[in-house]
Design a protein around this motif. Structure first.
Motif, PDB file in Angstrom:
ATOM      1  N   ALA A 114       0.832  -1.203   0.000  1.00 11.10           N
ATOM      2  CA  ALA A 114       0.000   0.000   0.000  1.00 11.10           C
ATOM      3  C   ALA A 114       0.868   1.256   0.000  1.00 11.10           C
ATOM      4  O   ALA A 114       0.564   2.232  -0.700  1.00 11.10           O
ATOM      5  CB  ALA A 114      -0.935  -0.001   1.211  1.00 11.10           C
ATOM      6  N   LYS A 115       1.934   1.242   0.763  1.00 10.66           N
ATOM      7  CA  LYS A 115       2.859   2.378   0.769  1.00 10.66           C
ATOM      8  C   LYS A 115       3.441   2.600  -0.624  1.00 10.66           C
ATOM      9  O   LYS A 115       3.529   3.742  -1.102  1.00 10.66           O
ATOM     10  CB  LYS A 115       3.989   2.146   1.777  1.00 10.66           C
ATOM     11  CG  LYS A 115       3.585   2.237   3.236  1.00 10.66           C
ATOM     12  CD  LYS A 115       4.777   2.010   4.137  1.00 10.66           C
ATOM     13  CE  LYS A 115       4.375   2.043   5.611  1.00 10.66           C
ATOM     14  NZ  LYS A 115       3.888   3.370   6.029  1.00 10.66           N
ATOM     15  N   ALA A 116       3.840   1.510  -1.272  1.00  9.79           N
ATOM     16  CA  ALA A 116       4.434   1.623  -2.602  1.00  9.79           C
ATOM     17  C   ALA A 116       3.427   2.162  -3.616  1.00  9.79           C
ATOM     18  O   ALA A 116       3.773   3.023  -4.437  1.00  9.79           O
ATOM     19  CB  ALA A 116       4.970   0.261  -3.045  1.00  9.79           C
ATOM     20  N   VAL A 117       2.196   1.672  -3.561  1.00  6.94           N
ATOM     21  CA  VAL A 117       1.172   2.115  -4.511  1.00  6.94           C
ATOM     22  C   VAL A 117       0.833   3.582  -4.294  1.00  6.94           C
ATOM     23  O   VAL A 117       0.747   4.368  -5.251  1.00  6.94           O
ATOM     24  CB  VAL A 117      -0.096   1.239  -4.377  1.00  6.94           C
ATOM     25  CG1 VAL A 117      -1.250   1.841  -5.165  1.00  6.94           C
ATOM     26  CG2 VAL A 117       0.186  -0.174  -4.874  1.00  6.94           C
ATOM     27  N   VAL A 118       0.617   3.978  -3.049  1.00  6.33           N
ATOM     28  CA  VAL A 118       0.274   5.369  -2.746  1.00  6.33           C
ATOM     29  C   VAL A 118       1.416   6.305  -3.149  1.00  6.33           C
ATOM     30  O   VAL A 118       1.197   7.362  -3.757  1.00  6.33           O
ATOM     31  CB  VAL A 118      -0.058   5.520  -1.243  1.00  6.33           C
ATOM     32  CG1 VAL A 118      -0.141   6.996  -0.855  1.00  6.33           C
ATOM     33  CG2 VAL A 118      -1.369   4.819  -0.926  1.00  6.33           C
ATOM     34  N   PHE A 119       2.640   5.906  -2.831  1.00 10.26           N
ATOM     35  CA  PHE A 119       3.801   6.723  -3.197  1.00 10.26           C
ATOM     36  C   PHE A 119       3.908   6.851  -4.713  1.00 10.26           C
ATOM     37  O   PHE A 119       4.078   7.957  -5.242  1.00 10.26           O
ATOM     38  CB  PHE A 119       5.077   6.099  -2.636  1.00 10.26           C
ATOM     39  CG  PHE A 119       6.336   6.823  -3.036  1.00 10.26           C
ATOM     40  CD1 PHE A 119       6.810   7.876  -2.272  1.00 10.26           C
ATOM     41  CD2 PHE A 119       7.047   6.456  -4.167  1.00 10.26           C
ATOM     42  CE1 PHE A 119       7.964   8.560  -2.636  1.00 10.26           C
ATOM     43  CE2 PHE A 119       8.191   7.130  -4.550  1.00 10.26           C
ATOM     44  CZ  PHE A 119       8.659   8.181  -3.776  1.00 10.26           C
ATOM     45  N   ALA A 120       3.821   5.726  -5.424  1.00 11.40           N
ATOM     46  CA  ALA A 120       3.979   5.742  -6.879  1.00 11.40           C
ATOM     47  C   ALA A 120       2.904   6.590  -7.543  1.00 11.40           C
ATOM     48  O   ALA A 120       3.185   7.404  -8.433  1.00 11.40           O
ATOM     49  CB  ALA A 120       3.946   4.315  -7.422  1.00 11.40           C
ATOM     50  N   ALA A 121       1.642   6.415  -7.123  1.00 10.90           N
ATOM     51  CA  ALA A 121       0.546   7.168  -7.730  1.00 10.90           C
ATOM     52  C   ALA A 121       0.695   8.664  -7.477  1.00 10.90           C
ATOM     53  O   ALA A 121       0.490   9.486  -8.386  1.00 10.90           O
ATOM     54  CB  ALA A 121      -0.791   6.673  -7.182  1.00 10.90           C
ATOM     55  N   THR A 122       1.082   9.029  -6.262  1.00 11.69           N
ATOM     56  CA  THR A 122       1.233  10.439  -5.915  1.00 11.69           C
ATOM     57  C   THR A 122       2.386  11.083  -6.665  1.00 11.69           C
ATOM     58  O   THR A 122       2.231  12.145  -7.295  1.00 11.69           O
ATOM     59  CB  THR A 122       1.454  10.599  -4.402  1.00 11.69           C
ATOM     60  OG1 THR A 122       0.348  10.026  -3.698  1.00 11.69           O
ATOM     61  CG2 THR A 122       1.589  12.063  -4.019  1.00 11.69           C
ATOM     62  N   VAL A 123       3.552  10.453  -6.609  1.00 11.10           N
ATOM     63  CA  VAL A 123       4.746  11.040  -7.221  1.00 11.10           C
ATOM     64  C   VAL A 123       4.613  11.091  -8.742  1.00 11.10           C
ATOM     65  O   VAL A 123       4.942  12.111  -9.366  1.00 11.10           O
ATOM     66  CB  VAL A 123       6.002  10.245  -6.805  1.00 11.10           C
ATOM     67  CG1 VAL A 123       7.221  10.686  -7.619  1.00 11.10           C
ATOM     68  CG2 VAL A 123       6.269  10.432  -5.322  1.00 11.10           C
TER      69      VAL A 123
END
Length: 264
Positions: A114-123
């Protein structure tokens, strides 16, 4: 005679959307997120406009790819996004927040994903928008120079997408290092030493095989993704994207293995 009733289902269940929502709430509620993201945006936009405002046709930068020239600040923005990725994981170990996160999600691994997905989508979203705006603003300054270009020119849109993708993948690599090492200073040191300095040291070795291998290192692969025209001494965008994805994916996989096997 009593009638058996089915056990009442718990009012709150752990589901992927809820884990994603929790990680998104944590990301946007931290002051460090806004500082690092805004700093990255300012670096890309500010450095790009300064470079383009001072550009003259036929000068020393005339052979530089127009997207690279416009988005020159991406190299500085990368530093802020790397720090953000590390703070998302190692920062929770520093504050002790990771105990609450893993208590709420005992299976552990969904927290990392979840951290990876949220980070990737945001950045990716923020940096793609920043790249597009910066390129458009830059072309307003370069319209009467030999660096004039448009979004419809060959390779331009791919390079803008590639620049945002490269920054996202580099940040994911850092996020994985933070989860693996569980230390903010340690992860930053590992990134600087292993990703930024090591290729430069290896490049001093007089071996063709080493020189070819360095082309697939993260920093070199990221550079190839953000250029509309081929850069001498780099691989093509397709292999560069694959190489950078493998670096980020391998680091996250190692972090997942450590998260599953080690205590908090």
């Amino acid at each position: 005679m009593t009638t058996a009733h089915p056990a009442a289902s718990p009012p709150y269940r752990i589901t992927p959307p809820r884990i994603l929502r929790a990680e998104w709430h944590k990301l946007r509620s931290l002051r460090s997120t806004w500082v690092t993201v805004i700093s990255a945006v300012v670096m890309v936009l500010g450095v790009g406009l300064i470079m383009d405002a001072t550009y003259t046709s036929g000068g020393g930068d005339s052979d530089v790819d127009t997207v690279v020239l416009s988005l020159y600040g991406s190299m500085l923005a990368q530093i802020f996004l790397v720090v953000l990725g590390i703070l998302m994981t190692a920062g929770e170990y520093a504050t002790g927040m990771i105990r609450s996160s893993l208590t709420a999600v005992p299976t552990r691994l969904p927290v990392l994903w979840a951290k990876a997905v949220v980070f990737a989508a945001t950045v990716f979203t923020v940096m793609l928008a920043t790249s597009v705006v910066t390129f458009a603003a830059a072309q307003a300054l370069l319209h009467d120079t030999d660096q004039a270009a448009s979004f419809t020119d060959p390779g331009i849109l791919r390079a803008l997408l590639g620049n945002a993708g490269a920054l996202t993948l580099m940040g994911l690599l850092a996020l994985g290092l933070g989860a693996l090492l569980r230390s903010v200073p340690g992860a930053i040191g590992a990134f600087i030493g292993g990703v930024m300095i090591l290729p430069e040291i290896l490049g001093m070795l007089p071996y063709d095989a080493v020189e070819r291998a360095i082309m697939y290192f993260p920093t070199q692969a990221a550079g190839a993704l953000g250029s509309a025209t081929p850069i001498p001494g780099t691989i093509s965008p397709g292999p560069a994207l694959l190489a950078l994805s493998l670096w980020a994916g391998t680091t996250l996989a190692a972090a997942a293995l450590a998260l599953k096997r080690r205590d908090v």
